[in-house]
Design a protein around this motif. Sequence first.
Motif, PDB file in Angstrom:
ATOM      1  N   ALA A   1     -27.420 -13.463  15.228  1.00  0.00           N
ATOM      2  CA  ALA A   1     -27.650 -12.896  16.563  1.00  0.00           C
ATOM      3  C   ALA A   1     -26.637 -11.808  16.922  1.00  0.00           C
ATOM      4  CB  ALA A   1     -27.655 -14.004  17.614  1.00  0.00           C
ATOM      5  N   ALA A   2     -25.367 -12.059  16.694  1.00  0.00           N
ATOM      6  CA  ALA A   2     -24.340 -11.081  17.075  1.00  0.00           C
ATOM      7  C   ALA A   2     -24.456  -9.809  16.241  1.00  0.00           C
ATOM      8  CB  ALA A   2     -22.948 -11.691  16.929  1.00  0.00           C
ATOM      9  N   SER A   3     -24.661  -9.946  14.928  1.00  0.00           N
ATOM     10  CA  SER A   3     -24.745  -8.752  14.089  1.00  0.00           C
ATOM     11  C   SER A   3     -26.008  -7.953  14.394  1.00  0.00           C
ATOM     12  CB  SER A   3     -24.659  -9.108  12.601  1.00  0.00           C
ATOM     13  OG  SER A   3     -25.679 -10.005  12.228  1.00  0.00           O
ATOM     14  N   GLU A   4     -27.115  -8.641  14.690  1.00  0.00           N
ATOM     15  CA  GLU A   4     -28.345  -7.936  15.058  1.00  0.00           C
ATOM     16  C   GLU A   4     -28.171  -7.193  16.374  1.00  0.00           C
ATOM     17  OE1 GLU A   4     -32.288  -9.853  14.566  1.00  0.00           O
ATOM     18  OE2 GLU A   4     -31.088 -11.523  13.809  1.00  0.00           O
ATOM     19  N   ALA A   5     -27.583  -7.867  17.362  1.00  0.00           N
ATOM     20  CA  ALA A   5     -27.389  -7.234  18.667  1.00  0.00           C
ATOM     21  C   ALA A   5     -26.488  -6.011  18.545  1.00  0.00           C
ATOM     22  CB  ALA A   5     -26.799  -8.247  19.655  1.00  0.00           C
ATOM     23  N   GLU A   6     -25.426  -6.120  17.754  1.00  0.00           N
ATOM     24  CA  GLU A   6     -24.510  -4.988  17.576  1.00  0.00           C
ATOM     25  C   GLU A   6     -25.204  -3.834  16.859  1.00  0.00           C
ATOM     26  OE1 GLU A   6     -20.815  -2.810  17.694  1.00  0.00           O
ATOM     27  OE2 GLU A   6     -21.893  -4.230  18.946  1.00  0.00           O
ATOM     28  N   MET A   7     -26.017  -4.142  15.851  1.00  0.00           N
ATOM     29  CA  MET A   7     -26.739  -3.089  15.145  1.00  0.00           C
ATOM     30  C   MET A   7     -27.667  -2.345  16.104  1.00  0.00           C
ATOM     31  SD  MET A   7     -29.487  -3.247  11.987  1.00  0.00           S
ATOM     32  CE  MET A   7     -30.697  -4.100  12.975  1.00  0.00           C
ATOM     33  N   HIS A   8     -28.410  -3.092  16.912  1.00  0.00           N
ATOM     34  CA  HIS A   8     -29.334  -2.445  17.847  1.00  0.00           C
ATOM     35  C   HIS A   8     -28.580  -1.631  18.896  1.00  0.00           C
ATOM     36  CE1 HIS A   8     -32.985  -4.046  16.186  1.00  0.00           C
ATOM     37  NE2 HIS A   8     -32.447  -5.255  16.146  1.00  0.00           N
ATOM     38  N   ARG A   9     -27.428  -2.130  19.343  1.00  0.00           N
ATOM     39  CA  ARG A   9     -26.617  -1.381  20.301  1.00  0.00           C
ATOM     40  C   ARG A   9     -26.135  -0.077  19.683  1.00  0.00           C
ATOM     41  NH1 ARG A   9     -21.791   0.032  21.538  1.00  0.00           N
ATOM     42  NH2 ARG A   9     -20.757  -0.997  19.800  1.00  0.00           N
ATOM     43  N   LEU A  10     -25.621  -0.162  18.446  1.00  0.00           N
ATOM     44  CA  LEU A  10     -25.118   1.039  17.768  1.00  0.00           C
ATOM     45  C   LEU A  10     -26.236   2.035  17.474  1.00  0.00           C
ATOM     46  CD1 LEU A  10     -22.540  -0.542  15.289  1.00  0.00           C
ATOM     47  CD2 LEU A  10     -22.048   0.814  17.349  1.00  0.00           C
ATOM     48  N   MET A  11     -27.406   1.540  17.077  1.00  0.00           N
ATOM     49  CA  MET A  11     -28.524   2.443  16.799  1.00  0.00           C
ATOM     50  C   MET A  11     -28.970   3.149  18.070  1.00  0.00           C
ATOM     51  SD  MET A  11     -30.828   0.377  14.030  1.00  0.00           S
ATOM     52  CE  MET A  11     -32.081   1.666  14.007  1.00  0.00           C
ATOM     53  N   ALA A  12     -29.018   2.419  19.185  1.00  0.00           N
ATOM     54  CA  ALA A  12     -29.429   3.032  20.449  1.00  0.00           C
ATOM     55  C   ALA A  12     -28.418   4.073  20.906  1.00  0.00           C
ATOM     56  CB  ALA A  12     -29.608   1.959  21.519  1.00  0.00           C
ATOM     57  N   ALA A  13     -27.147   3.846  20.633  1.00  0.00           N
ATOM     58  CA  ALA A  13     -26.103   4.779  21.055  1.00  0.00           C
ATOM     59  C   ALA A  13     -25.981   5.979  20.123  1.00  0.00           C
ATOM     60  CB  ALA A  13     -24.751   4.051  21.124  1.00  0.00           C
ATOM     61  N   ALA A  14     -26.414   5.828  18.878  1.00  0.00           N
ATOM     62  CA  ALA A  14     -26.305   6.919  17.900  1.00  0.00           C
ATOM     63  C   ALA A  14     -27.233   8.054  18.297  1.00  0.00           C
ATOM     64  CB  ALA A  14     -26.648   6.409  16.501  1.00  0.00           C
ATOM     65  N   SER A  15     -26.738   9.275  18.167  1.00  0.00           N
ATOM     66  CA  SER A  15     -27.564  10.412  18.549  1.00  0.00           C
ATOM     67  C   SER A  15     -27.158  11.642  17.754  1.00  0.00           C
ATOM     68  CB  SER A  15     -27.428  10.696  20.049  1.00  0.00           C
ATOM     69  OG  SER A  15     -26.103  11.106  20.336  1.00  0.00           O
ATOM     70  N   GLY A  16     -27.916  12.688  17.940  1.00  0.00           N
ATOM     71  CA  GLY A  16     -27.622  13.953  17.290  1.00  0.00           C
ATOM     72  C   GLY A  16     -28.390  15.057  17.993  1.00  0.00           C
ATOM     73  N   GLU A  17     -27.927  16.275  17.823  1.00  0.00           N
ATOM     74  CA  GLU A  17     -28.587  17.413  18.460  1.00  0.00           C
ATOM     75  C   GLU A  17     -29.919  17.738  17.803  1.00  0.00           C
ATOM     76  OE1 GLU A  17     -26.120  20.843  19.076  1.00  0.00           O
ATOM     77  OE2 GLU A  17     -24.387  19.590  19.536  1.00  0.00           O
ATOM     78  N   THR A  18     -30.046  17.436  16.512  1.00  0.00           N
ATOM     79  CA  THR A  18     -31.292  17.686  15.797  1.00  0.00           C
ATOM     80  C   THR A  18     -31.850  16.356  15.291  1.00  0.00           C
ATOM     81  OG1 THR A  18     -30.270  17.910  13.619  1.00  0.00           O
ATOM     82  CG2 THR A  18     -30.383  19.917  14.998  1.00  0.00           C
ATOM     83  N   VAL A  19     -33.084  16.380  14.861  1.00  0.00           N
ATOM     84  CA  VAL A  19     -33.689  15.185  14.275  1.00  0.00           C
ATOM     85  C   VAL A  19     -32.870  14.747  13.061  1.00  0.00           C
ATOM     86  CG1 VAL A  19     -35.718  14.309  13.050  1.00  0.00           C
ATOM     87  CG2 VAL A  19     -36.007  15.663  15.123  1.00  0.00           C
ATOM     88  N   ASP A  20     -32.444  15.686  12.262  1.00  0.00           N
ATOM     89  CA  ASP A  20     -31.661  15.358  11.070  1.00  0.00           C
ATOM     90  C   ASP A  20     -30.369  14.632  11.441  1.00  0.00           C
ATOM     91  OD1 ASP A  20     -33.577  16.675   9.534  1.00  0.00           O
ATOM     92  OD2 ASP A  20     -32.462  18.563   9.555  1.00  0.00           O
ATOM     93  N   GLN A  21     -29.643  15.173  12.407  1.00  0.00           N
ATOM     94  CA  GLN A  21     -28.379  14.575  12.819  1.00  0.00           C
ATOM     95  C   GLN A  21     -28.598  13.202  13.454  1.00  0.00           C
ATOM     96  OE1 GLN A  21     -27.054  17.776  15.307  1.00  0.00           O
ATOM     97  NE2 GLN A  21     -25.974  18.808  13.635  1.00  0.00           N
ATOM     98  N   ALA A  22     -29.632  13.075  14.281  1.00  0.00           N
ATOM     99  CA  ALA A  22     -29.920  11.784  14.911  1.00  0.00           C
ATOM    100  C   ALA A  22     -30.325  10.755  13.860  1.00  0.00           C
ATOM    101  CB  ALA A  22     -31.018  11.946  15.962  1.00  0.00           C
ATOM    102  N   TYR A  23     -31.128  11.188  12.890  1.00  0.00           N
ATOM    103  CA  TYR A  23     -31.555  10.285  11.819  1.00  0.00           C
ATOM    104  C   TYR A  23     -30.344   9.737  11.068  1.00  0.00           C
ATOM    105  CZ  TYR A  23     -33.295   8.749   7.300  1.00  0.00           C
ATOM    106  OH  TYR A  23     -33.538   8.023   6.170  1.00  0.00           O
ATOM    107  N   ILE A  24     -29.449  10.631  10.671  1.00  0.00           N
ATOM    108  CA  ILE A  24     -28.260  10.210   9.926  1.00  0.00           C
ATOM    109  C   ILE A  24     -27.425   9.252  10.766  1.00  0.00           C
ATOM    110  CG2 ILE A  24     -26.063  11.017   8.937  1.00  0.00           C
ATOM    111  CD1 ILE A  24     -28.506  11.571   7.141  1.00  0.00           C
ATOM    112  N   ALA A  25     -27.193   9.575  12.030  1.00  0.00           N
ATOM    113  CA  ALA A  25     -26.382   8.717  12.896  1.00  0.00           C
ATOM    114  C   ALA A  25     -27.013   7.334  13.059  1.00  0.00           C
ATOM    115  CB  ALA A  25     -26.207   9.387  14.265  1.00  0.00           C
ATOM    116  N   LYS A  26     -28.327   7.306  13.277  1.00  0.00           N
ATOM    117  CA  LYS A  26     -29.010   6.023  13.470  1.00  0.00           C
ATOM    118  C   LYS A  26     -29.075   5.215  12.172  1.00  0.00           C
ATOM    119  CE  LYS A  26     -31.580   7.475  17.515  1.00  0.00           C
ATOM    120  NZ  LYS A  26     -30.965   6.540  18.448  1.00  0.00           N
ATOM    121  N   MET A  27     -29.242   5.893  11.047  1.00  0.00           N
ATOM    122  CA  MET A  27     -29.298   5.175   9.771  1.00  0.00           C
ATOM    123  C   MET A  27     -27.932   4.626   9.377  1.00  0.00           C
ATOM    124  SD  MET A  27     -32.346   4.764   8.929  1.00  0.00           S
ATOM    125  CE  MET A  27     -32.071   4.082   7.306  1.00  0.00           C
ATOM    126  N   ILE A  28     -26.868   5.321   9.720  1.00  0.00           N
ATOM    127  CA  ILE A  28     -25.530   4.778   9.474  1.00  0.00           C
ATOM    128  C   ILE A  28     -25.380   3.472  10.247  1.00  0.00           C
ATOM    129  CG2 ILE A  28     -23.060   5.119   9.935  1.00  0.00           C
ATOM    130  CD1 ILE A  28     -23.520   8.100   9.181  1.00  0.00           C
TER     131      ILE A  28
END
Length: 144
Positions: free
Chosen positions: A70-97
């Motif tokens: 539960a904790a690791s899943e919640a943290e992953m979803h929080r980090l993915m939601a917070a990850a962003s980028g100016e372009t689709v490429d940058q956002a994709y990389i940030a979210k995939m990390i």
Amino acid sequence: MTVRRLILLTALPLLLAACDGGGDPVEQAMREASTKNQAATVVEGTVSRPEDHSAHRAPADPGAGNRAFAASEAEMHRLMAAASGETVDQAYIAKMIAHHQGAVAMAEVALRESRDPEVRRMAQAVIAAQTREIAEMRAWRPTS
């Protein structure tokens, strides 16, 4: 759905696995799981529909197994939601990390909690592969 198509859908993962001459242990484990899951979805001549997301719903009583993640899943979803980028490429990389970091965290839970040697082997393979891919994505730089 025709019988011919049903047979093709069932056999496709097996054919793909047979064509692969080895490779990444994580991909191999995923292919094996896909083959088992595909065979399990073929019941009485029907195939589950991709739009049916009922398998992704949390059970009413999550149990100790799900609570461990539960904790690791919640943290992953929080980090993915917070990850962003100016372009689709940058956002994709940030979210995939963030997504891969979540996979590493869940694999670490499996290593800590599981006693099954196969699960532990897969968890170690996930950590190695995802850590390598995180480094590759962090090194990526936009070409323009």
